[in-house]
Scaffold this motif. Structure first.
Motif, PDB file in Angstrom:
ATOM      1  N   ILE A 115      -6.440  58.743 -49.013  1.00 54.48           N
ATOM      2  CA  ILE A 115      -6.389  58.764 -47.553  1.00 54.48           C
ATOM      3  C   ILE A 115      -5.382  57.742 -47.034  1.00 54.48           C
ATOM      4  O   ILE A 115      -4.476  58.069 -46.253  1.00 54.48           O
ATOM      5  CB  ILE A 115      -7.794  58.508 -46.963  1.00 54.48           C
ATOM      6  CG1 ILE A 115      -8.700  59.696 -47.287  1.00 54.48           C
ATOM      7  CG2 ILE A 115      -7.720  58.288 -45.459  1.00 54.48           C
ATOM      8  CD1 ILE A 115     -10.155  59.480 -46.963  1.00 54.48           C
ATOM      9  N   LEU A 116      -5.515  56.488 -47.533  1.00 52.25           N
ATOM     10  CA  LEU A 116      -4.601  55.451 -47.046  1.00 52.25           C
ATOM     11  C   LEU A 116      -3.160  55.749 -47.444  1.00 52.25           C
ATOM     12  O   LEU A 116      -2.237  55.648 -46.629  1.00 52.25           O
ATOM     13  CB  LEU A 116      -5.006  54.089 -47.627  1.00 52.25           C
ATOM     14  CG  LEU A 116      -6.189  53.381 -47.004  1.00 52.25           C
ATOM     15  CD1 LEU A 116      -6.392  52.033 -47.663  1.00 52.25           C
ATOM     16  CD2 LEU A 116      -5.958  53.195 -45.522  1.00 52.25           C
ATOM     17  N   SER A 119      -1.644  58.916 -45.701  1.00 52.23           N
ATOM     18  CA  SER A 119      -1.441  58.644 -44.275  1.00 52.23           C
ATOM     19  C   SER A 119      -0.246  57.732 -44.062  1.00 52.23           C
ATOM     20  O   SER A 119       0.569  57.957 -43.152  1.00 52.23           O
ATOM     21  CB  SER A 119      -2.673  57.973 -43.674  1.00 52.23           C
ATOM     22  OG  SER A 119      -3.812  58.691 -44.001  1.00 52.23           O
ATOM     23  N   THR A 120      -0.152  56.670 -44.883  1.00 51.19           N
ATOM     24  CA  THR A 120       0.984  55.762 -44.750  1.00 51.19           C
ATOM     25  C   THR A 120       2.291  56.519 -44.957  1.00 51.19           C
ATOM     26  O   THR A 120       3.257  56.354 -44.193  1.00 51.19           O
ATOM     27  CB  THR A 120       0.870  54.624 -45.783  1.00 51.19           C
ATOM     28  OG1 THR A 120      -0.402  54.012 -45.643  1.00 51.19           O
ATOM     29  CG2 THR A 120       1.958  53.598 -45.582  1.00 51.19           C
ATOM     30  N   ILE A 122       2.824  59.726 -44.520  1.00 50.77           N
ATOM     31  CA  ILE A 122       3.070  60.621 -43.375  1.00 50.77           C
ATOM     32  C   ILE A 122       3.633  59.818 -42.210  1.00 50.77           C
ATOM     33  O   ILE A 122       4.593  60.233 -41.561  1.00 50.77           O
ATOM     34  CB  ILE A 122       1.759  61.334 -42.955  1.00 50.77           C
ATOM     35  CG1 ILE A 122       1.369  62.356 -44.011  1.00 50.77           C
ATOM     36  CG2 ILE A 122       1.934  62.017 -41.610  1.00 50.77           C
ATOM     37  CD1 ILE A 122       0.075  63.067 -43.712  1.00 50.77           C
ATOM     38  N   TYR A 123       3.057  58.629 -41.981  1.00 50.13           N
ATOM     39  CA  TYR A 123       3.570  57.827 -40.876  1.00 50.13           C
ATOM     40  C   TYR A 123       5.046  57.495 -41.108  1.00 50.13           C
ATOM     41  O   TYR A 123       5.881  57.684 -40.221  1.00 50.13           O
ATOM     42  CB  TYR A 123       2.765  56.536 -40.720  1.00 50.13           C
ATOM     43  CG  TYR A 123       3.350  55.647 -39.661  1.00 50.13           C
ATOM     44  CD1 TYR A 123       3.162  55.935 -38.319  1.00 50.13           C
ATOM     45  CD2 TYR A 123       4.141  54.548 -39.992  1.00 50.13           C
ATOM     46  CE1 TYR A 123       3.731  55.160 -37.335  1.00 50.13           C
ATOM     47  CE2 TYR A 123       4.721  53.767 -39.010  1.00 50.13           C
ATOM     48  CZ  TYR A 123       4.507  54.082 -37.692  1.00 50.13           C
ATOM     49  OH  TYR A 123       5.089  53.316 -36.706  1.00 50.13           O
ATOM     50  N   TYR A 127       6.380  60.296 -38.628  1.00 48.79           N
ATOM     51  CA  TYR A 127       6.185  59.792 -37.273  1.00 48.79           C
ATOM     52  C   TYR A 127       7.047  58.592 -36.938  1.00 48.79           C
ATOM     53  O   TYR A 127       7.515  58.454 -35.815  1.00 48.79           O
ATOM     54  CB  TYR A 127       4.711  59.439 -37.044  1.00 48.79           C
ATOM     55  CG  TYR A 127       3.840  60.643 -36.835  1.00 48.79           C
ATOM     56  CD1 TYR A 127       4.005  61.442 -35.712  1.00 48.79           C
ATOM     57  CD2 TYR A 127       2.866  60.995 -37.756  1.00 48.79           C
ATOM     58  CE1 TYR A 127       3.207  62.561 -35.520  1.00 48.79           C
ATOM     59  CE2 TYR A 127       2.068  62.106 -37.566  1.00 48.79           C
ATOM     60  CZ  TYR A 127       2.246  62.881 -36.444  1.00 48.79           C
ATOM     61  OH  TYR A 127       1.462  63.978 -36.244  1.00 48.79           O
ATOM     62  N   ILE A 133      10.116  48.290 -37.436  1.00 46.33           N
ATOM     63  CA  ILE A 133       8.747  48.404 -37.934  1.00 46.33           C
ATOM     64  C   ILE A 133       8.722  49.238 -39.205  1.00 46.33           C
ATOM     65  O   ILE A 133       8.121  48.870 -40.213  1.00 46.33           O
ATOM     66  CB  ILE A 133       7.833  49.028 -36.858  1.00 46.33           C
ATOM     67  CG1 ILE A 133       7.758  48.085 -35.667  1.00 46.33           C
ATOM     68  CG2 ILE A 133       6.451  49.294 -37.417  1.00 46.33           C
ATOM     69  CD1 ILE A 133       6.948  48.628 -34.524  1.00 46.33           C
ATOM     70  N   PHE A 136      10.182  47.311 -42.029  1.00 52.33           N
ATOM     71  CA  PHE A 136       9.284  46.235 -42.437  1.00 52.33           C
ATOM     72  C   PHE A 136       8.165  46.779 -43.325  1.00 52.33           C
ATOM     73  O   PHE A 136       7.854  46.210 -44.368  1.00 52.33           O
ATOM     74  CB  PHE A 136       8.699  45.573 -41.188  1.00 52.33           C
ATOM     75  CG  PHE A 136       7.731  44.471 -41.490  1.00 52.33           C
ATOM     76  CD1 PHE A 136       8.179  43.279 -42.035  1.00 52.33           C
ATOM     77  CD2 PHE A 136       6.378  44.631 -41.262  1.00 52.33           C
ATOM     78  CE1 PHE A 136       7.301  42.262 -42.329  1.00 52.33           C
ATOM     79  CE2 PHE A 136       5.480  43.614 -41.556  1.00 52.33           C
ATOM     80  CZ  PHE A 136       5.951  42.426 -42.087  1.00 52.33           C
ATOM     81  N   ILE A 137       7.581  47.909 -42.919  1.00 54.49           N
ATOM     82  CA  ILE A 137       6.491  48.483 -43.725  1.00 54.49           C
ATOM     83  C   ILE A 137       7.019  48.901 -45.101  1.00 54.49           C
ATOM     84  O   ILE A 137       6.376  48.668 -46.125  1.00 54.49           O
ATOM     85  CB  ILE A 137       5.846  49.681 -42.994  1.00 54.49           C
ATOM     86  CG1 ILE A 137       5.172  49.202 -41.714  1.00 54.49           C
ATOM     87  CG2 ILE A 137       4.816  50.362 -43.882  1.00 54.49           C
ATOM     88  CD1 ILE A 137       4.531  50.297 -40.899  1.00 54.49           C
ATOM     89  N   ASN A 140       7.606  45.872 -47.181  1.00 54.21           N
ATOM     90  CA  ASN A 140       6.303  45.337 -47.500  1.00 54.21           C
ATOM     91  C   ASN A 140       5.670  46.096 -48.667  1.00 54.21           C
ATOM     92  O   ASN A 140       5.124  45.494 -49.593  1.00 54.21           O
ATOM     93  CB  ASN A 140       5.424  45.430 -46.259  1.00 54.21           C
ATOM     94  CG  ASN A 140       4.019  45.022 -46.550  1.00 54.21           C
ATOM     95  OD1 ASN A 140       3.784  43.901 -46.944  1.00 54.21           O
ATOM     96  ND2 ASN A 140       3.091  45.941 -46.388  1.00 54.21           N
ATOM     97  N   ILE A 141       5.787  47.413 -48.645  1.00 58.26           N
ATOM     98  CA  ILE A 141       5.170  48.200 -49.713  1.00 58.26           C
ATOM     99  C   ILE A 141       5.873  47.946 -51.046  1.00 58.26           C
ATOM    100  O   ILE A 141       5.223  47.794 -52.080  1.00 58.26           O
ATOM    101  CB  ILE A 141       5.173  49.693 -49.347  1.00 58.26           C
ATOM    102  CG1 ILE A 141       4.085  49.943 -48.297  1.00 58.26           C
ATOM    103  CG2 ILE A 141       4.910  50.566 -50.572  1.00 58.26           C
ATOM    104  CD1 ILE A 141       4.150  51.268 -47.654  1.00 58.26           C
ATOM    105  N   LYS A 211       3.657  69.246 -33.687  1.00 61.85           N
ATOM    106  CA  LYS A 211       4.020  68.437 -34.845  1.00 61.85           C
ATOM    107  C   LYS A 211       2.880  68.331 -35.858  1.00 61.85           C
ATOM    108  O   LYS A 211       3.074  68.509 -37.051  1.00 61.85           O
ATOM    109  CB  LYS A 211       4.438  67.050 -34.378  1.00 61.85           C
ATOM    110  CG  LYS A 211       5.020  66.230 -35.493  1.00 61.85           C
ATOM    111  CD  LYS A 211       5.976  65.200 -34.981  1.00 61.85           C
ATOM    112  CE  LYS A 211       6.694  64.579 -36.159  1.00 61.85           C
ATOM    113  NZ  LYS A 211       7.790  63.739 -35.757  1.00 61.85           N
ATOM    114  N   TRP A 212       1.679  68.042 -35.335  1.00 59.90           N
ATOM    115  CA  TRP A 212       0.555  67.843 -36.240  1.00 59.90           C
ATOM    116  C   TRP A 212       0.244  69.136 -36.988  1.00 59.90           C
ATOM    117  O   TRP A 212      -0.010  69.135 -38.193  1.00 59.90           O
ATOM    118  CB  TRP A 212      -0.656  67.333 -35.465  1.00 59.90           C
ATOM    119  CG  TRP A 212      -1.910  67.320 -36.279  1.00 59.90           C
ATOM    120  CD1 TRP A 212      -3.057  67.952 -36.012  1.00 59.90           C
ATOM    121  CD2 TRP A 212      -2.106  66.621 -37.517  1.00 59.90           C
ATOM    122  NE1 TRP A 212      -3.977  67.719 -36.989  1.00 59.90           N
ATOM    123  CE2 TRP A 212      -3.412  66.908 -37.941  1.00 59.90           C
ATOM    124  CE3 TRP A 212      -1.308  65.808 -38.323  1.00 59.90           C
ATOM    125  CZ2 TRP A 212      -3.951  66.410 -39.116  1.00 59.90           C
ATOM    126  CZ3 TRP A 212      -1.836  65.308 -39.499  1.00 59.90           C
ATOM    127  CH2 TRP A 212      -3.147  65.603 -39.876  1.00 59.90           C
TER     128      TRP A 212
END
Lengths: 318, 306
Positions: A115-116, A119-120, A122-123, A127, A133, A136-137, A140-141, A211-212
């Motif tokens: 799930i995490l 979702s990450t 997909i974001y 999105y 941002i 940065f993510i 970070n990963i 989109k979704w």
């Protein structure tokens, strides 16, 4: 031998003909030195064999490792070993507790990381707007992926074990492990999402979908094989990882087979660790460790084979 | 569904367009994505928070001494033995991993036939997928006894054997990252060198390696980071002696092994010894993070673009 002679003679003939025919700039005769050329070719062949030897070295180590471990497990790995509980008597000991513990651990790790992680991904892929941002993510990963696993153990010890007072339960271990393997799922899911061709998305938008709906009905179904492959790799990492769980303080000898996610537990790597440490006192424990390693490696082998089958069978190429 | 005409499907879709989901979903996924960031902050926070407690009780001069004795009644916390153990095992590992890994990378990318590559690469991947606990068992129960035949003075726990096995574990990583870097060199350059009459070896040494050096160095730096953070191999095979020594035939403790020993020894929460875990963890974290940032910097800054 014959082919080698032939090669050499071709070389000499070539050099002769080059010396006869070729003229350098300004009409100067260029002479090719036979010795130098054969020295260079010889050096090349020598290096080739040296390099191939070091590749073979890795293969040989793998064979020795597997041979030693299988040899140690012969006579110990049987049905009784798989179905018995721990015991201080080596001939009675078994790993049913560790197997059940591993299954319980996976019951936490699989849903949480999937799930995490997805979702990450997909974001980040669907999105997020290009910019600080998102970058940065991503950074970070990639840094999180290279944090030593023992540090995740310290995080789990502080946050899950002490602050949330989960102790050394399956829940604490599972959550710690989920964070550890999260980057693997994120990166592989990102790749899977990126591989979905743009025309599929555009077709969906063209049909008036939002989109979704596009992500849920078009993008995700197409990328599921890639996501699953990454998830299986992450799961095999979690099954084999030891250090974070040791840091959480899993007791040495757990006789009780866990029945819920808040119970204490042990897993195969932990069992291998304690048996290896105790070989000083009871030499037979080395055989038990070998037998457990065989079970562990077989599990990982099966999981990875499934991943390869999924990748080859279901991955569509556009 | 099947009976609907395309027009109807489109109209259906437009009617069902859910503006709510398009507003909420990005936020939901953003929250999910921020968990990885929270994890990083959680790590940094726990390490720094408890390290501060440690450094407020232990003078910095003591930390840089060679006397590590956390469990005695008058404990002392000199971390130099741990740094030394980590440094030595890492050096041994890299002495094994760099030459073998590089040679394997060169062989796979330049010399091996496509068929052979198809066989060898999965084997390297298998080697990379073996859990470290298995390597630890292998080091302790096979490599150490084997080395004892060569070096009779070798202790049952020593730095040499886990160092070598750690190197073997890192070979696939160095090999595959370096191979990727070498394969990224454009074929034109390689063919140019070969066309001028260079042997494959000369092409590799004078064209391929200089062109891919950033990727190769980055792979080595990542290997070092991996060796510094490796835990189970050194915990099992290198033991827990806290002596400050350069004798690799003797037991020594790495930073990672210290963390494992101390937590499984059930140090009471709130003692200086317990906080020392986090101080060691912080040093370890800074080291590995630094290595990774260096690797990223090298591969970004010195990459040759073609």
């Amino acid at each position: 031998m014959n082919s080698k002679n032939k090669k050499d003679s071709i070389l000499e003939k070539d050099v002769d003909s080059m010396n006869d025919n070729k003229k350098g700039p300004g009409g100067k005769r260029v002479t090719f030195n036979k010795n130098r050329i054969s020295w260079r070719i010889g050096l090349n062949n020598f290096a080739k064999h040296l390099f191939s030897l070091s590749t073979v070295f890795a293969v040989v180590v793998l064979v020795i490792l597997l041979f030693q471990i299988i040899k140690g497990s012969i006579g110990w790995l049987d049905w009784q070993f798989l179905t018995s509980n721990l015991s201080i008597f080596p001939e009675k000991a078994g790993i049913i507790g560790a197997i059940v513990g591993t299954l319980y651990l996976m019951m936490i790790v699989i849903p949480v990381t999937l799930i995490l992680g997805v979702s990450t991904a997909i974001y980040l892929e669907e999105y997020a707007i290009e910019g600080r941002i998102q970058r940065f993510i991503k950074v970070n990963i990639s840094n999180l992926a290279s944090v030593p696993s023992v540090i995740f153990g310290l995080l789990g010890l502080t946050v899950f074990s002490r602050m949330l007072s989960l102790g050394s339960s399956i829940m604490a271990g599972g959550l710690t492990m989920s964070l550890l393997v999260l980057p693997i799922v994120v990166v592989s899911s990102q790749e899977a999402l990126r591989a979905v061709p743009g025309f599929l998305r555009e077709a969906s938008y063209g049909m008036g979908a939002d989109k979704w709906t596009t992500i849920w009905r078009v993008v995700l179904p197409v990328s599921i094989p890639g996501i699953l492959t990454g998830a299986i790799l992450a799961i095999s990492r979690a099954i084999g990882e030891t250090a974070p769980l040791v840091v959480l303080g899993i007791p040495t000898l757990i006789m009780k087979i866990p029945t819920g996610v808040l119970d204490d537990f042990t897993v195969m790597p932990i069992q291998i660790y304690y048996w290896t440490l105790d070989t000083v006192l009871t030499p037979e424990y080395a055989y038990l460790a070998s037998a457990t390693i065989v079970v562990l490696l077989l599990t990982l082998f099966i999981l990875n084979s499934v991943a390869i089958v999924i990748r080859n069978k279901f991955q569509k190429t556009f | 569904m099947g009976k609907n005409s395309i027009r109807e499907i489109i109209q259906n879709n437009i009617r069902n367009k859910n503006h709510f989901s398009d507003k909420v979903m990005p936020k939901v996924f953003f929250v999910m994505a921020s968990i990885s960031v929270i994890t990083t902050f959680g790590i940094v926070y726990t390490l720094i928070f408890d390290s501060i407690k440690f450094f407020s009780q232990v003078p910095i001069r003591e930390v840089f001494s060679t006397n590590l004795n956390p469990l005695s009644r008058d404990p002392s916390f000199g971390f130099l033995p741990l740094l030394n153990g980590t440094l030595l095992t890492t050096i041994i590992a890299m002495i094994v991993a760099v030459p073998v890994g590089m040679a394997a990378a060169i062989y796979l990318s330049q010399f091996a036939s496509a068929k052979l590559r198809k066989v060898l690469k999965p084997i390297l991947e298998v080697l990379a997928g073996i859990p470290t606990i298995v390597y630890g068992f292998f080091a302790y129960s096979f490599v150490t006894p084997l080395l004892m035949n060569l070096i009779p003075s070798l202790g049952a726990k020593n730095a040499l054997s886990p160092g070598i096995v750690m190197g073997i574990m890192i070979i696939p990583m160095v090999a595959s990252l370096s191979e990727d870097a070498m394969n990224a060199v454009p074929t034109i350059m390689k063919d140019g060198a070969l066309g001028l009459g260079s042997t494959k070896l000369e092409t590799t040494l004078k064209v391929i390696i200089p062109a891919s050096i950033s990727g190769i160095v980055a792979s080595i730096v990542l290997g070092i980071s991996r060796a510094i953070g490796e835990t189970m191999i050194v915990t099992i095979a290198s033991g827990s002696s806290k002596n400050f020594t350069f004798d690799i035939t003797q037991s020594m403790q790495t930073m990672t092994a210290y963390i494992v020993e101390f937590t499984s020894g059930d140090a009471g929460s709130g003692t200086v010894g317990y906080y020392s875990l986090y101080a060691v963890g912080l040093i370890l974290f800074v080291f590995t993070l630094g290595m990774n940032l260096i690797a990223q910097y090298i591969s970004r800054k010195y990459r040759e673009e073609y």
